[in-house]
Structure formats: structure tokens, C-alpha cells
Design a protein around this motif. Structure first.
Motif, PDB file in Angstrom:
ATOM      1  N   LYS A 211      13.898  30.872  40.531  1.00  0.00           N
ATOM      2  CA  LYS A 211      14.797  29.726  40.427  1.00  0.00           C
ATOM      3  C   LYS A 211      14.744  29.030  39.069  1.00  0.00           C
ATOM      4  O   LYS A 211      15.786  28.655  38.525  1.00  0.00           O
TER       5      LYS A 211
ATOM      6  N   THR B 106      15.821  36.792  40.624  1.00  0.00           N
ATOM      7  CA  THR B 106      15.576  35.863  39.516  1.00  0.00           C
ATOM      8  C   THR B 106      14.827  34.648  40.035  1.00  0.00           C
ATOM      9  O   THR B 106      15.261  34.038  41.021  1.00  0.00           O
TER      10      THR B 106
ATOM     11  N   THR C 138      18.282  33.841  44.068  1.00  0.00           N
ATOM     12  CA  THR C 138      16.874  33.951  43.673  1.00  0.00           C
ATOM     13  C   THR C 138      16.199  35.220  44.193  1.00  0.00           C
ATOM     14  O   THR C 138      14.973  35.323  44.156  1.00  0.00           O
TER      15      THR C 138
ATOM     16  N   ARG D 148      18.892  31.567  47.904  1.00  0.00           N
ATOM     17  CA  ARG D 148      19.207  32.988  48.015  1.00  0.00           C
ATOM     18  C   ARG D 148      20.681  33.156  48.374  1.00  0.00           C
ATOM     19  O   ARG D 148      21.244  32.321  49.076  1.00  0.00           O
TER      20      ARG D 148
ATOM     21  N   GLY E  81      12.147  29.745  45.919  1.00  0.00           N
ATOM     22  CA  GLY E  81      13.535  29.287  45.880  1.00  0.00           C
ATOM     23  C   GLY E  81      14.380  29.870  46.999  1.00  0.00           C
ATOM     24  O   GLY E  81      15.531  30.258  46.790  1.00  0.00           O
TER      25      GLY E  81
ATOM     26  N   ASP F  70      11.917  22.976  38.518  1.00  0.00           N
ATOM     27  CA  ASP F  70      13.311  23.153  38.916  1.00  0.00           C
ATOM     28  C   ASP F  70      14.049  21.827  39.070  1.00  0.00           C
ATOM     29  O   ASP F  70      15.071  21.737  39.748  1.00  0.00           O
TER      30      ASP F  70
END
Length: 344
Positions: free
Chosen positions: A139, A137, A134, A131, A127, A221
Motif C-alpha cells: 500500500k 504492490t 495491494t 485489494r 493493506g 500510509d
């Protein structure tokens, strides 16, 4: 299933108690005889009408049950049959064997359908375009409308009766493994690690078991309201090896375009329009076709499409109408936050 079943000798009061216990699931009871064969159905409306007509709470339910009930034979049970019942607003469907024993009950108030597919959600990407969101975490675990992106997809699959859901993970995969450690709506989502980044479909080889002959593969996603039942029936109707969900993509050019033959101008195309279908990242694939995916090799879904076509296999496109967003940029992420309010 037993909570829906009542013996024909049970009293009307017994039936009322049973219906009261399943109100959150539906309001229909299956009435069986001493040989456990279905002989009738009973709703709270049937009881109400029976009492108005003079029935007593101590009378057997056989006195007021509905004898001309609807059901599906076990050998005829399929998605098309379920859809035909739902289209007629028959939402509670007993599945009977040839002796009229109840083998299953489908409640279309709880599920949109009961699709005989396994699902694989690809959740291994970094992902990078999102940024710094991400950096810590993955995505798929970013929230849209108070729910993780991947959970929107998992919950939608569960709503179509999909019982076998797998997620392939890589980047920050331990967070996804922890996220799905407990069942979701009664379904245990299984996670599988890919040892390295293997493209949009290469990691499917690490899923150790498939229970159905048709596999739905998709990016985790995405944000979409695709009708999975229609997608499946379309795939089944065309008897294809693979189906690619595709979104309409139209290009309109305001300038006049030269139609050339080498250096010579043959004519002028005024404001041409081109209609295409773009890959939506959602696929239905026959399980047998998965053998064409090489082991531990970077492999995109488009590679499988090309390979199957080269072998003369049937690959089709499914026109996806409705909401679809590939959440790859901050702008798409914000757009998804707005659309979630209207997604059904």
C-alpha cells in the motif's frame, strides 16, 4: 557550507561569481576574516547598492558588506530560534561558535525547519481493504498524484530537515527496500524487516540506531499536511514522554437521548453533541520510552500509551488541524487523489 563563504579581501567581482553559483540555494554570502571569523554578510542587493554608490568591481567586499548581520550562537541553536528567524523572514542563518567561527548554515528557503528527530515509518501492513490494488504492490507504494503514498510522507519529513528516516517493512518488503535503495533528496532512507507482524509500533525495536533523543513514529500510509515543527515544539514545551497527534472527531445525535439512573429516567438530552479526539497514527516519543516496548511482541502504540500512563509518565495529545486521511479504503484512496492537488 564553503560555497557560502568568502574572504573579506575578495573582490566584488569574486563575490558576484560566488553568488551566481549559489542562486539555486539562496543569495547570501558569509564574509570571514583571515582567522575564519564571520565579519559580515553580503547579498546581491548589497552589491548592487554598493556599485550604485560608486564601488568598483575590483574593490574588496569589506567595503560594501553588511556588518550588522544576524546569526544564532551555537549554544542557543534550537528549533524555537529558527522559527523566530523565519517569522521575521530571515531565511539564511549562520550558526557561530563563541569565537564567531561558522559551524553551520541553515537555509530556510530549502527547509521549513531543522528538526532534531529520527523518524520511523511503519510500512509492513498488507493493506487488505484496498485489494486488488495491494495484491502485488504494498500500500505505501500506491501512487497518489503521481507520487507514492510513502514518498509524500518522506518528502514532507525531509522538508522539515529530518535527516534520519527509517522504514520498517514486512509484506512485499523487498519492493520497499528496492524503492529506497538510493538516497532521496540527499537523505538515505533505511529499511528494516520485521520477522512477523508486530502491530503499529512493535517493529521499531529492529531499528538499530537512533541519533536523536526524540523519535517520530507514524504510519506510512497517511496523507497529511501536519506541521511537524509545531508538533515538535508543542511536545518540547510540555516536556512529555509521548505525544499523540489527534484529529477532532465530533458526534451529533439528532434524536433525544434518555438520561437514565438504572431503570428510572432522570431527564432527556435533546440533540446531544460529543467532541472527541481520534488517534491520527503519528507520535513523538522520547527515545528512553522505547525501552518499554517488548522484544518481538505484537504491540500497538495504544499499548505504549497505557503503559506510560500506568507508570505516571506524561502523555499528551497534539490537536492536528488541516488535512489528514488514513488511506485504508478505496473511498479514502480516491479522496486522497483529489486532495493532493491542494496539499501544501
Amino acid at each position: 557550507m564553503r560555497k557560502y563563504v568568502v574572504i573579506e579581501s575578495a573582490t566584488v567581482k569574486d563575490a558576484l561569481v560566488a553568488i551566481n553559483n549559489i542562486t539555486h540555494d539562496g543569495e547570501l554570502l558569509i564574509v570571514v576574516n583571515s582567522d575564519q571569523q564571520m565579519v559580515g554578510s553580503l547579498t546581491d542587493g548589497d552589491i548592487r547598492r554598493g556599485l550604485i554608490a560608486g564601488a568598483e568591481l575590483t574593490d574588496p567586499v569589506s567595503k560594501i558588506m553588511h556588518r550588522d548581520f544576524k546569526f544564532i550562537k551555537e549554544e542557543e541553536y534550537d528549533v524555537a530560534h529558527l522559527k523566530s528567524f523565519r517569522d521575521r523572514r530571515i531565511m539564511f542563518i549562520p550558526i557561530l561558535d563563541d569565537q564567531r567561527h561558522v559551524v553551520d548554515v541553515v537555509n530556510l528557503q530549502k527547509f521549513k525547519s531543522m528538526l532534531p528527530i529520527d523518524a520511523v515509518l511503519m510500512a509492513g501492513g498488507k493493506g487488505e481493504r484496498l485489494r486488488p490494488l495491494t495484491e502485488k504492490t504494498p500500500k505505501p507504494l500506491l501512487e497518489v498524484g503521481g507520487k507514492c503514498i510513502i514518498d509524500h510522507n518522506v518528502d514532507r519529513l525531509i522538508s522539515y530537515g529530518v535527516q534520519h528516516i527509517n522504514v520498517t517493512v514486512n509484506y512485499l518488503g523487498e519492493q520497499l527496500e528496492e524503492h529506497f535503495a538510493t538516497p532521496r533528496s540527499g537523505v538515505q532512507v533505511r529499511t528494516f524487516r520485521e520477522p512477523k507482524f508486530l502491530g503499529t509500533i512493535g517493529s521499531i525495536k529492529f531499528v538499530d540506531t537512533f541519533y536523536n533523543d526524540n523519535i517520530l513514529v507514524m504510519n506510512s500510509d497517511l496523507f497529511t499536511n501536519i506541521d511537524y515543527e509545531d508538533f515538535f515544539l508543542h511536545f518540547q514545551m510540555h516536556d512529555a514522554e509521548m505525544s499523540v497527534a489527534a484529529i477532532p472527531y465530533n458526534i451529533s445525535i439528532e434524536l433525544g437521548i434518555l438520561d437514565l439512573d438504572g431503570r428510572n429516567i432522570k431527564g432527556l438530552v435533546e440533540k446531544p453533541k460529543y467532541n472527541y479526539y481520534a488517534n491520527a497514527g503519528i507520535y513523538l516519543i522520547k527515545k528512553r520510552a522505547l525501552t518499554e516496548i517488548p522484544e518481538n511482541t505484537f504491540f500497538h502504540a495504544t499499548h505504549l500509551v497505557e503503559k506510560l500512563i500506568t507508570q505516571g509518565k506524561k502523555v499528551i495529545r497534539y490537536p492536528l488541524n488541516g488535512t489528514w486521511i488514513d488511506i485504508g479504503t478505496p473511498q479514502e484512496f480516491e479522496r486522497a487523489k483529489e486532495l493532493v492537488k491542494h496539499l501544501k
